[in-house]
Design an enzyme around this catalytic site. Structure first.
Site, PDB file in Angstrom:
ATOM      1  N   HIS A  17      -6.642  38.191  52.395  1.00  0.00           N
ATOM      2  CA  HIS A  17      -7.716  38.629  53.079  1.00  0.00           C
ATOM      3  C   HIS A  17      -8.449  36.766  53.517  1.00  0.00           C
ATOM      4  O   HIS A  17      -8.886  35.487  52.548  1.00  0.00           O
ATOM      5  CB  HIS A  17      -8.965  38.458  51.648  1.00  0.00           C
ATOM      6  CG  HIS A  17     -10.073  38.591  52.580  1.00  0.00           C
ATOM      7  ND1 HIS A  17     -11.447  39.057  51.310  1.00  0.00           N
ATOM      8  CD2 HIS A  17     -10.466  37.793  53.242  1.00  0.00           C
ATOM      9  CE1 HIS A  17     -12.301  39.315  52.629  1.00  0.00           C
ATOM     10  NE2 HIS A  17     -11.748  37.804  53.429  1.00  0.00           N
ATOM     11  N   GLU A 200     -19.763  42.672  49.351  1.00  0.00           N
ATOM     12  CA  GLU A 200     -19.726  40.710  49.290  1.00  0.00           C
ATOM     13  C   GLU A 200     -21.376  39.398  48.674  1.00  0.00           C
ATOM     14  O   GLU A 200     -20.625  39.106  47.819  1.00  0.00           O
ATOM     15  CB  GLU A 200     -19.609  39.969  50.414  1.00  0.00           C
ATOM     16  CG  GLU A 200     -18.992  38.800  50.581  1.00  0.00           C
ATOM     17  CD  GLU A 200     -18.999  37.287  52.087  1.00  0.00           C
ATOM     18  OE1 GLU A 200     -18.614  38.598  52.721  1.00  0.00           O
ATOM     19  OE2 GLU A 200     -18.500  37.145  52.245  1.00  0.00           O
ATOM     20  N   ASP A 278      -9.937  33.087  52.370  1.00  0.00           N
ATOM     21  CA  ASP A 278     -10.454  33.946  53.087  1.00  0.00           C
ATOM     22  C   ASP A 278     -11.006  33.386  54.572  1.00  0.00           C
ATOM     23  O   ASP A 278     -10.363  33.360  55.661  1.00  0.00           O
ATOM     24  CB  ASP A 278     -12.659  34.117  52.199  1.00  0.00           C
ATOM     25  CG  ASP A 278     -13.684  35.065  52.980  1.00  0.00           C
ATOM     26  OD1 ASP A 278     -13.149  35.293  53.468  1.00  0.00           O
ATOM     27  OD2 ASP A 278     -14.019  34.287  52.411  1.00  0.00           O
ATOM     28  N   ASP A 279     -11.732  31.684  54.684  1.00  0.00           N
ATOM     29  CA  ASP A 279     -11.275  31.069  55.461  1.00  0.00           C
ATOM     30  C   ASP A 279     -12.238  28.975  55.141  1.00  0.00           C
ATOM     31  O   ASP A 279     -12.647  28.803  55.067  1.00  0.00           O
ATOM     32  CB  ASP A 279     -13.810  31.248  56.487  1.00  0.00           C
ATOM     33  CG  ASP A 279     -13.847  32.332  56.508  1.00  0.00           C
ATOM     34  OD1 ASP A 279     -12.964  33.143  57.701  1.00  0.00           O
ATOM     35  OD2 ASP A 279     -14.018  32.988  55.937  1.00  0.00           O
TER      36      ASP A 279
HETATM   37  N1  ADE Z   1     -15.967  36.462  58.720  1.00  0.00           N
HETATM   38  C1  ADE Z   1     -15.511  35.871  58.415  1.00  0.00           C
HETATM   39  N2  ADE Z   1     -15.645  35.435  56.805  1.00  0.00           N
HETATM   40  C2  ADE Z   1     -16.480  36.910  56.120  1.00  0.00           C
HETATM   41  C3  ADE Z   1     -17.056  36.605  54.869  1.00  0.00           C
HETATM   42  N3  ADE Z   1     -16.491  36.075  54.143  1.00  0.00           N
HETATM   43  N4  ADE Z   1     -18.259  37.631  55.363  1.00  0.00           N
HETATM   44  C4  ADE Z   1     -17.985  38.323  56.492  1.00  0.00           C
HETATM   45  N5  ADE Z   1     -17.607  38.182  57.601  1.00  0.00           N
HETATM   46  C5  ADE Z   1     -16.598  37.410  57.329  1.00  0.00           C
HETATM   47 ZN    ZN Z   2     -13.689  37.581  54.272  1.00  0.00          ZN
END
Ligand code: ADE
Ligand code: ZN
Length: 334
Positions: A17, A200, A278-279
């Site tokens: 992810h 989420e 994630d990011d």
């Molecule tokens: N796009 C990038 N990160 C995200 C996240 N945590 N939830 C939904 N869309 C995303």
């Molecule tokens: Zn994500």
């Protein structure tokens, strides 16, 4: 260094992810803004970092989509993805399944080919140079309509050899999985695997919809399942992978602090959970940082760490032989 931190660092891991646009570090953001002559609303890296204070998913996405505007050429996408592969090498991530958001780029005039080719070439180079294996998953933006998702799916078909699956991301609340049932059905008919962000911030109902209507192989996040006992039982019985992102969840105020996160509770109930980043450029750390911080906050044991990494390979889209090779290696670690 304690034995468990050593284990986290050296154990082979799969990341399932990871949004490639979410690996845009502030220094690369500045470099690309300069290279492409694009104005960004920050004077320096410190200003960028202090803007990374989010109150929820929406407040993050606003900054995230702004940052993505510096990505213009194939070289930009290559540089972005290459930088991430180097983080994988550092963290002993040996396999990565990477999301990208083509609509974010195509809708501002960038060709689909530019985006996918830049990412793909970086991943090929990483495979040749240090053996990283990878898969690419294209996400539909759920705040846009299904017609737009159908258009981008059509554009993806010529790149079917490079894209293993489709996913669903962006603002969750108010954009349920059912909105995308038809386009996911078409993607499945064309041979794509499916995954979706669900639970989420959104309700457990969205997790049910992702499973029942989008036929997903994994749920991205899924941490809201805890409010629905029937769902928890189903997730456990069917061993549906949940690609959990602990530092992301804290940064986006899904949990107030890491100590409150339900990762360990889900693991102890026998659910197929995996730790992911994630990011990472926005949320304070790549995969090892997520695992180390969770270990400390939730008192994860050596067995928990091994279980999480075995889960990462079990839940990946690797073939059976490759899964077995990595799982055997993990089980043989002392
Ligand atoms: N796009 C990038 N990160 C995200 C996240 N945590 N939830 C939904 N869309 C995303
Ligand atoms: Zn994500």
């Amino acid at each position: 260094m304690s034995k468990i931190i050593e284990l986290i660092k050296k154990i082979p891991k799969a990341e399932l992810h990871l949004h490639i646009e979410g690996t845009l570090e502030p220094d690369l953001l500045f470099k690309l803004a300069k290279r492409n002559d694009i104005r960004i609303p920050f004077a320096n890296v410190n200003e960028v970092k202090s803007a990374y204070n989010f109150s929820n998913l929406e407040s993050f996405l606003n900054i995230f989509y702004q940052g993505s505007k510096v990505l213009i050429t194939e070289q930009d996408f290559f540089d972005l993805a290459w930088a991430y592969t180097l983080k994988c090498k550092e963290d002993n991530v040996v396999h990565a399944e990477i999301f990208f958001d083509p609509q974010t780029h195509v809708n501002r005039g960038i060709n689909f080919d530019v985006v996918i080719n830049g990412i793909y070439k970086a991943l090929l180079k990483a495979n040749k140079e240090f053996g990283l294996t990878s898969k690419i998953i294209m996400c539909f933006l759920r705040h846009l309509d299904e017609a737009s998702a159908f258009e981008i799916l059509d554009q993806a078909l010529v790149h079917k050899d490079k894209i293993v699956g489709v996913g669903l991301d962006s603002s969750e609340i108010g954009h349920p999985p059912r909105k995308f049932e038809r386009v996911f059905n078409k993607a499945i008919a064309k041979g794509f695997l499916t995954v979706a962000h669900a639970g989420e911030e959104g309700p457990s109902k969205y997790i049910w919809e992702a499973l029942d209507l989008l036929k997903v192989k994994r749920i991205d996040h899924g941490v809201q399942c805890f409010h629905d006992e029937k769902l928890v039982v189903k997730l456990r019985n069917d061993q549906i992978p949940l690609t959990v992102c602990p530092l992301s969840n804290v940064k986006l105020c899904v949990f107030e602090k890491l100590e409150d996160h339900n990762l360990k509770r889900l693991l102890d109930k026998g659910l197929m959970v995996i730790v992911n980043s994630d990011d990472p450029a926005y949320f304070g750390g790549y995969l090892n940082r997520n695992m180390i911080d969770c270990q400390k906050a939730l008192n994860l044991s050596m067995e928990d760490v091994k279980k999480l990494t075995v889960n990462s390979f079990k839940s990946s889209f690797l073939n059976i032989d490759k899964k077995k090779k990595w799982i055997d290696q993990i089980n043989n670690l002392s």
